[in-house]
Enzyme design. Structure first.
Site, PDB file in Angstrom:
ATOM      1  N   HIS A  25    -133.252  66.644  12.932  1.00 11.98           N
ATOM      2  CA  HIS A  25    -132.339  67.763  13.210  1.00 11.98           C
ATOM      3  C   HIS A  25    -132.902  68.668  14.308  1.00 11.98           C
ATOM      4  O   HIS A  25    -134.118  68.678  14.551  1.00 11.98           O
ATOM      5  CB  HIS A  25    -132.178  68.633  11.956  1.00 11.98           C
TER       6      HIS A  25
ATOM      7  N   CYS B 133    -134.722  73.593   5.085  1.00 11.77           N
ATOM      8  CA  CYS B 133    -133.715  72.727   4.433  1.00 11.77           C
ATOM      9  C   CYS B 133    -133.386  73.126   3.007  1.00 11.77           C
ATOM     10  O   CYS B 133    -132.299  72.833   2.528  1.00 11.77           O
ATOM     11  CB  CYS B 133    -134.209  71.291   4.359  1.00 11.77           C
TER      12      CYS B 133
END
Ligand code: CIR
Length: 258
Positions: A160, A247
């Site tokens: 990401h 996350c």
């Protein structure tokens, strides 16, 4: 009040999605203990932690960051790039409901919250394997009325955008230059991770404090030497599932009273 939404570690975490790592067994009890310590860290930093129960059938559901992008004005509910993760959204929609208006990213768009870096009115979106052009267009449509500009950022070598870069102060990014070009973040000063710690750029800013994975001591020192307040947390078990500090939570200011 500052809210942090989290979710317990699924007993199915061993079947998580993997993009860059070889599969390694995850010690569920250890992962849960580290996750509880992470939640405690957020509470110690002044967050009201809203901890959702673990989802036995959703291996990656502890990584709540990917399910929503919470802004001051509204929250975007994502459509995760991995189809196995889309069933994570309804429960997040429910828990966000009392705090803010929500709008949805819709097919054919795919978007993971881990690809979204908000810096004031500029929203950087990583062009990863999880987030596509349709998502960028939908974000522009939904967010332009609030004065946000949406800027795509190429990346390579990581999952990401926030694997490669995070904001450690209003005008400072922590970046792995092997994965993303720091020059993309116009007007920002860049601190580089220690090259021996490529995954260290993922940090979570809570107020003025930067939460950093304890495994990356050399980078932690660089951030600290820049005058920033750093708190280490150990998330080594969830790192095996390609998870890191951003996350595992959705942190935002809510006007809802307790
Ligand atoms: C996945 O591949 O979706 C999970 N195993 C890891 C997600 C990590 N999330 C994040 O970096 N925001």
């Amino acid at each position: 009040m500052r809210v942090a939404i989290t979710r317990g570690v699924s007993p199915a975490i061993g079947s998580c999605e993997l993009t860059y790592r070889e599969r390694e067994p995850v010690d569920l009890e250890r992962a849960r203990q580290q996750h509880r310590e992470y939640e405690q860290c957020l509470a110690d930093l002044g967050c009201t932690v809203v901890s959702l129960p673990a989802e036995p059938d959703l291996p990656d559901s502890v990584f709540v960051e990917d399910t929503a992008v919470v802004l001051d004005e509204l929250a975007l509910l994502t459509r995760p790039g991995a189809a196995s993760r889309r069933a994570e959204i309804p429960s997040i929609a429910t828990v966000l409901g009392p705090h803010c208006a929500t709008v949805r990213i819709e097919a054919p768009a795919t978007l993971d919250g881990g690809d979204v870096l908000v810096a004031g009115r500029t929203i950087y979106v990583g062009r990863s394997t999880r987030s596509n052009e349709d998502a960028l267009n939908q974000m522009r449509d939904r967010l332009a009325p609030y004065g946000y500009s949406v800027v795509p950022v190429p990346l390579s070598g990581c999952l990401h955008l926030k694997s490669a870069v995070t904001l450690v102060a209003d005008d400072v990014v922590l970046v792995n230059p092997a994965w993303v070009d720091a020059a993309r973040f116009v007007g920002m000063r860049a601190i580089e991770v220690d090259p021996r710690e490529p995954e260290a750029a993922n940090t979570l800013r809570v107020g003025e404090v930067v939460v950093v994975a304890a495994a990356f001591g050399r980078t932690l020192e660089r951030v600290s030497e820049a005058g920033l307040d750093v708190v280490p947390v150990d998330l080594s078990e969830l790192a095996k599932a390609e998870g890191a500090v951003t996350c595992c939570s959705l942190v935002f200011e809510s006007s809802q009273r307790r």
